[in-house]
Enzyme design. Structure first.
Site, PDB file in Angstrom:
ATOM      1  N   GLY A 199     -16.416  78.396  52.033  1.00 47.52           N
ATOM      2  CA  GLY A 199     -15.762  79.703  52.046  1.00 47.52           C
ATOM      3  C   GLY A 199     -16.324  80.649  51.006  1.00 47.52           C
ATOM      4  N   GLY A 212     -13.079  86.657  49.771  1.00 51.78           N
ATOM      5  CA  GLY A 212     -12.641  87.271  48.517  1.00 51.78           C
ATOM      6  C   GLY A 212     -12.422  86.250  47.414  1.00 51.78           C
ATOM      7  CB  VAL A 213     -10.244  83.236  47.188  1.00 54.57           C
ATOM      8  CG1 VAL A 213     -10.054  82.083  46.215  1.00 54.57           C
ATOM      9  CG2 VAL A 213      -8.942  84.021  47.352  1.00 54.57           C
ATOM     10  CG  ASP A 266       2.115  84.245  52.517  1.00 53.86           C
ATOM     11  OD1 ASP A 266       1.115  83.512  52.407  1.00 53.86           O
ATOM     12  OD2 ASP A 266       2.629  84.846  51.545  1.00 53.86           O
ATOM     13  CE  LYS A 278       2.095  82.448  48.980  1.00 52.16           C
ATOM     14  NZ  LYS A 278       2.106  83.911  48.770  1.00 52.16           N
TER      15      LYS A 278
END
Lengths: 370, 370
Positions: free
Chosen positions: B12, B15-16, B224, B228
């Site tokens: 990957g 962005g991260v 989302d 979590k």
């Protein structure tokens, strides 16, 4: 990762020490408790097998067990030698607040004995001791974990270390670092509602509740906060020479500073403190006129290398102003986190939560040594 | 504790992923980057030496270096075999949000490859996958760190794990877990001052600023946050079967739920959202009449085994009401911490802070594997 046994020595059975031992008794994969030292007595698993271990659950009665060795007070050197000679990696948990034991950490570490402790003295004294501790740990391939030296069990040091280690730029650290002073100011000048209590009455109440040290001047002089700031500043990269090498505002009136630390001196201090209520009332009123409240805070400006401890005014809608009870709050301002800091908040004192920080550190050291 | 080399594969480069690679390049004692996979391409250090490593600093240009191997997309099985065959311990960093890769974590772990990831999909799907992941880790003596799956780089999971591991009793967890929904409600119904903005305008603004997913319904449906909560509840000891096995209040009007997820569907959704502004205005006004503000929160009542996600009213002087920007806040209520919870607050989204959580986890895994 292997399951080789790990040997544990514990010094101190005060409030934190007792809470720690009761947590230790229930930890998964706990190391073997082979040494337990209090002021004048030491309990040891017999050499060379370092077995049987001391039962953490009922260590007090275990002292009578014939299978364990009893000794008087051992020197730090003797404890270090005993632990380093165990047939596996060893850890010392120092649950005292003894600067003399802390000065011997390098002796333990050079012999490969890791250190876990809530004792802030060693990490906040001369910078030379700080450097010696970490150089000795590297030399002995031993570990040093001391989360509970700041904010008790709150994740303060681990968070700061992660920020620094991953390359964030910590610009400012600010917060309320003393549960005692948090309680005093949250009660004296609450952000919501109001209080008519005089400062001296609030101090007397806190002393009554056991929230202060036996001598409240040990809280009011600001040194406990200054020691915590010293540790944080050093972890943030500042070379702080001593815990009194930066401005610390003492809340002990100058006229009472020379009273002796005897029981009689404490009584005199408490009796004369009301004479200074007008001063604190003025401070509170000045803040109030600005729509603010007064709090006792510590702050570190990393770029300016400026550390200071003392009174400061805060808007009533800030997290610091709204603190409850004897909670601590620590705000990390960093480049990555931008305008809004990373905040950690909660009880920052008390046997159980302090011991929790010690137990959690111990588990991490065990994970790394196995 | 020895300095044996550790081998790293990264999947990957979004962005991260990009932020992580730039942090990796500056980490002390970083493991050797030997595999870097993006959607259709894989860059590999040549076998059997797994050398030279891929430079994390300029991985994009390294793709042209003749000393490295290039391949198309590899299967998870192939990546696992490559990493497991390295001449030392290996770690996979999964910087995707791909459920299919997450389903293969057991394959990696059984081969002894540790996992570090901000990908919440695998930990919040069927309970059977959660159990398979941790059983496989035990079988392969590999580690699994996933701090950034909740609250990005904030110390949320590590804190919960420490509380549980040291024997505290976590009674309740409550908070704002979505940076997007935090921004929407802090803007729509600020605790101090006031806003006249309509709900649909605030959603449009957030979309404009890039604070929402490309399709804002992916934030508004609450999944989302539910994922979590699933992870936190499982770590607190609850056997949550699926991320949709408890009440989740969706902020998507029922009438718009069936619009397609195409670009055209998104446009239709945004165009028709103003029709429902009156509903949200009523919610806001109802809270206001009670002196409160509305927030989108998740909560776990551990004793009652009750997890829920949705709108709730909060007094204006609470920390949740006073949240700024797109910050997250997580409150842990426990037996040891008593009436005042342990609170962690700060940015809970964004490439840099999410990558920081990944990098910090990586350092911890490296420390334990060495």
């Amino acid at each position: 990762m292997s399951a080789s046994p790990i040997y544990l020595g514990v010094v101190g059975v005060g409030g934190v020490g007792t809470a720690f031992l009761s947590q230790l008794a229930r930890l998964p994969n706990a190391p073997k408790l082979v040494l337990l030292a209090r002021s004048s007595q030491t309990l040891l698993a017999p050499t060379p097998a370092y077995s049987p271990a001391i039962p953490a659950a009922d260590w007090a009665t275990a002292a009578a067990a014939p299978s364990l060795n009893k000794a008087g007070a051992l020197s730090a050197e003797e404890i270090a030698t005993y632990l380093a000679s165990a047939p596996g990696r060893a850890i010392l948990v120092d649950n005292t607040s003894d600067i003399n034991l802390a000065r011997q950490y390098p002796t333990f570490l050079k012999k490969g004995v890791s250190i876990v402790t809530p004792n802030k003295k060693g990490f906040s004294d001369d910078l030379s001791l700080w450097k010696d501790i970490f150089a000795s740990a590297a030399e002995g391939k031993a570990l040093v974990y001391h989360e509970s030296t700041v904010g008790a069990g709150l994740p303060v040091l681990s968070t700061l270390k992660d920020l620094v280690a991953t390359g964030d730029e910590v610009t400012r650290i600010e917060g309320v670092f003393s549960g005692t002073l948090s309680f005093l100011f949250n009660t004296f000048a609450p952000a919501s509602g109001s209080s008519s209590a005089q400062w001296s009455a609030v101090v007397a109440q806190a002393k009554e509740l056991g929230y202060t040290e036996p001598d409240p001047r040990d809280d009011l002089n600001g040194m406990d906060v200054a020691r915590k700031l010293t540790i944080l500043a050093r972890l943030a990269g500042l070379e702080i020479s001593r815990p009194d090498s930066f401005p610390i505002e003492s809340l002990i009136p100058a006229e009472l500073a020379s009273l002796p630390s005897s029981a009689d001196g404490i009584t005199q201090f408490m009796n004369r403190l009301p004479d200074f209520d007008a001063e604190m009332a003025t401070v509170k009123a000045t803040a109030e006129k600005q729509g603010k409240v007064v709090r006792y805070v510590g702050s570190i400006d990393v770029a300016a290398k400026a550390v200071k401890v003392g009174l400061q005014y805060f808007d009533k809608d800030t997290a610091i102003a709204g603190l409850k009870g004897s909670d601590n709050i620590i705000s990390f301002y960093t480049k990555r986190y931008g305008a809004n800091p990373l905040i950690v908040q909660g009880a920052g004192a008390g046997g159980d939560v302090t011991a929790m920080g010690v137990s959690a550190d111990l588990l991490k050291v065990v994970e790394r040594l196995r």
